[in-house]
Design an enzyme around this catalytic site. Sequence first.
Site, PDB file in Angstrom:
ATOM      1  N   ASN A 280      -0.369   1.707   5.742  1.00 57.68           N
ATOM      2  CA  ASN A 280       0.429   0.693   5.040  1.00 57.68           C
ATOM      3  C   ASN A 280       1.031  -0.200   6.104  1.00 57.68           C
ATOM      4  O   ASN A 280       1.664   0.294   7.033  1.00 57.68           O
ATOM      5  CB  ASN A 280       1.538   1.383   4.231  1.00 57.68           C
ATOM      6  N   GLY A 281       0.825  -1.513   5.994  1.00 56.71           N
ATOM      7  CA  GLY A 281       1.399  -2.436   6.975  1.00 56.71           C
ATOM      8  C   GLY A 281       0.351  -3.411   7.459  1.00 56.71           C
ATOM      9  O   GLY A 281      -0.696  -3.577   6.822  1.00 56.71           O
TER      10      GLY A 281
ATOM     11  N   ARG B  69       3.129   0.422  -5.828  1.00 61.23           N
ATOM     12  CA  ARG B  69       3.117  -0.256  -4.530  1.00 61.23           C
ATOM     13  C   ARG B  69       1.817  -1.009  -4.261  1.00 61.23           C
ATOM     14  O   ARG B  69       1.684  -1.704  -3.266  1.00 61.23           O
ATOM     15  CB  ARG B  69       3.334   0.768  -3.407  1.00 61.23           C
TER      16      ARG B  69
ATOM     17  N   LYS C  45       9.964 -14.131 -14.287  1.00 65.95           N
ATOM     18  CA  LYS C  45       9.584 -13.031 -15.190  1.00 65.95           C
ATOM     19  C   LYS C  45       8.368 -13.431 -16.019  1.00 65.95           C
ATOM     20  O   LYS C  45       7.419 -12.677 -16.153  1.00 65.95           O
ATOM     21  CB  LYS C  45      10.735 -12.686 -16.161  1.00 65.95           C
TER      22      LYS C  45
ATOM     23  N   TRP D  78      -2.842  -2.549  -1.523  1.00 63.79           N
ATOM     24  CA  TRP D  78      -2.495  -3.914  -1.937  1.00 63.79           C
ATOM     25  C   TRP D  78      -3.095  -4.792  -0.847  1.00 63.79           C
ATOM     26  O   TRP D  78      -2.637  -4.773   0.291  1.00 63.79           O
ATOM     27  CB  TRP D  78      -0.968  -4.071  -2.012  1.00 63.79           C
TER      28      TRP D  78
ATOM     29  N   HIS E 194      14.200 -36.915 -12.757  1.00 67.62           N
ATOM     30  CA  HIS E 194      13.638 -37.262 -11.449  1.00 67.62           C
ATOM     31  C   HIS E 194      12.212 -36.745 -11.297  1.00 67.62           C
ATOM     32  O   HIS E 194      11.725 -36.594 -10.183  1.00 67.62           O
ATOM     33  CB  HIS E 194      14.534 -36.713 -10.332  1.00 67.62           C
TER      34      HIS E 194
ATOM     35  N   LYS F 117       5.310  -3.715  -5.970  1.00 65.33           N
ATOM     36  CA  LYS F 117       6.764  -3.613  -6.148  1.00 65.33           C
ATOM     37  C   LYS F 117       7.518  -3.804  -4.841  1.00 65.33           C
ATOM     38  O   LYS F 117       8.506  -4.515  -4.785  1.00 65.33           O
ATOM     39  CB  LYS F 117       7.089  -2.241  -6.729  1.00 65.33           C
TER      40      LYS F 117
ATOM     41  N   GLU G 193       5.169 -13.604 -13.801  1.00 60.92           N
ATOM     42  CA  GLU G 193       4.610 -12.364 -13.264  1.00 60.92           C
ATOM     43  C   GLU G 193       4.075 -11.412 -14.330  1.00 60.92           C
ATOM     44  O   GLU G 193       3.082 -10.752 -14.094  1.00 60.92           O
ATOM     45  CB  GLU G 193       5.565 -11.668 -12.278  1.00 60.92           C
TER      46      GLU G 193
ATOM     47  N   CYS H  99       0.847  -1.185   0.000  1.00 57.66           N
ATOM     48  CA  CYS H  99       0.000   0.000   0.000  1.00 57.66           C
ATOM     49  C   CYS H  99       0.891   1.245   0.000  1.00 57.66           C
ATOM     50  O   CYS H  99       2.040   1.201   0.438  1.00 57.66           O
ATOM     51  CB  CYS H  99      -0.831   0.042   1.271  1.00 57.66           C
TER      52      CYS H  99
ATOM     53  N   GLU I 271      14.965 -17.119 -12.275  1.00 59.26           N
ATOM     54  CA  GLU I 271      14.607 -15.716 -12.486  1.00 59.26           C
ATOM     55  C   GLU I 271      13.791 -15.568 -13.779  1.00 59.26           C
ATOM     56  O   GLU I 271      12.813 -14.812 -13.830  1.00 59.26           O
ATOM     57  CB  GLU I 271      15.879 -14.852 -12.534  1.00 59.26           C
TER      58      GLU I 271
END
Length: 614
Positions: free
Chosen positions: A102-103, A27, A490, A76, A509, A609, A493, A2, A486
């Site tokens: 925020n939190g 955010r 990408k 968020w 395996h 982010k 997301e 947030c 990575e």
Amino acid sequence: MCSVVGYVGNEYSRKFVLEGLSRLEYRGYDSAGFACIDPDNNRLMYAKSEGKLQRLVSLLEKEPIDGFAGIGHTRWSTHGASSEQNAHPHFDCEKLISVVHNGIIENHTELRHQLEKTGHTFHSETDTEIIAHLFESSLSVRKELPEAIVHLVQQLQGAYAFISLLNAHPDTMVLVRKRSPLCIGLGDGQMFVASDMLAFAGKTRNVIFMPDESFALVCKDSVELYRFDGTPIAVSVQEVDVTWDMYEKQGHDHYMLKEIYEQKTAIHDTVDFLHSVKDRIWDDMGMSAKQICALDSINLVGCGTSWHAGYIGKFFFETIAMLPTQLHLASEFRYLPFFPVKNNMFLAISQSGETADTLEAIRMVNEFQIPTVALTNVSSSTMVRESEGFVLTQAGREIAVASTKAFSTQVTALYWMAHRIACEKKIINTSQLESAQHDLLVAAEVLENTIENYKLSIIKDLAPRYARYKKMIFLGRHNSYPFALESALKLKEIAYILATAYPAGELKHGPLALIDADTPTIIFSHQDPLIYQKLVGNVQEVKARGGHVIAFAFEGQKELCDLADTVFEIPRVKSMLGPLAMTGLMQFFFYAIAKELDRPIDKPRNLAKSVTVE
Ligand code: G6P
């Protein structure tokens, strides 16, 4: 996460608050809201809406409320669905106290029950609403604002940064911060407040970064700062040099594309910067040359892309600096037993320097006699303040949620650090350190040139072709395995395509069962001849089962190229820097697939982010 934004001053607040929120929308973008004090009658007014900020902007065009003190929020979601009802601001029973937050308030369930028993009625599922009601109840027993806030924070557990506007104090913004960032920009007859100073970049250069566990009373001409126990703190103003135009898209369709193209420069800047601090680097890191020489091992910690960079860095530290290296995911590390060992250093990797789990890992290690060092892109971040030392990357601000240039500059810095430590330990000499710097610049060149080489065929042919697939398998070996991790991240997301990454040797395996014509395998090669041969063997296993292979190969790797259905050929670089050289092309390829699928690339659904909650 947030974001919270606030303004008090001689001008109307709405314009600034909405602009600030739009700059911080990276955010969180599940819902948005605005509250202000009506200048005619000093009463709180508000508007909120579900979804992206633009919906709130449209709503406010129809109902143009405004005032000289205003606060705003983009959310968020953590507690409760993304709905208008759960959008901030939240209020007390009488709607005399508004809060944007925020939190996370960890003891919100218990507090809600207590407040309900004493007659408070709730209108949302959020933890934030508890703050407003609790503030109401604190003010009923402590009339003065500072005393009431001390009483309030004594009851709140968790990590939070919130701003409150109250009917009873129409000229004052109340700011409270514990473990989530909050800063104040000092203007002329006006004050700007935000979770991130980007919100007011260009409006003032004078910033107060609120200390942890502090609260502030902010009026247009004054800031009073207090500790959580109510004792005043002397205000310390820092001068910062940021403007907003530095962060515009500059003609690119998306921030992500702009940031992909900024990588060569960002790597150059990072190398130049590290070179310029090479003689004082141990001071910056809060360590002595003696401590560096005595190092027996290193711990690395991070989340998401930063963890992947750390994984690649592990190969650097072990091979170049001969230091056994342990890598930890911050979210796991915190809940596992920790066995401190002597002659160790703890390197936390974080683009933002604010990620809650990584920050908590630092705080945990700070309890022991082990140096903590933050490798971050933000010099004013909480991690820089709370670690014993720091190393800075020079990526510049990264806006797109999917990390690009932050990753490549982290890999750059880790490679440089491994060489610098090796140099101090006399494993290599200064001219080898200089060569390593040169090798990084060569890799940066390749990173950019390969995008240009394949750009047209990706846009015209490959992206449309591969956007049709619903799932993909990613393989790598040695340090191309973390790069595969990575790369899979990408694709997931930004394109919402299911992607799973494996060390290629693990194929037989289990994952081999997934191979079919509808599941392409993307393989990231390696320049080491032995590792390369093993990878070729793995590709043969895939092809023998009717699989479709996309290979990121290095020039001259004919056997691999002949086997693959689609090949990207990359010029050779220093073997350890293979992943860095492949970075731009990989990001561009997946960017183009996501664009083909018309995804909201810069703000993928459900993500944010900077993850400042656990
Ligand atoms: C979020 C971002 C990722 C990032 C991760 C860690 O998940 O979307 O791109 O890698 O946080 O962030 P940090 O700022 O600590 O590197």
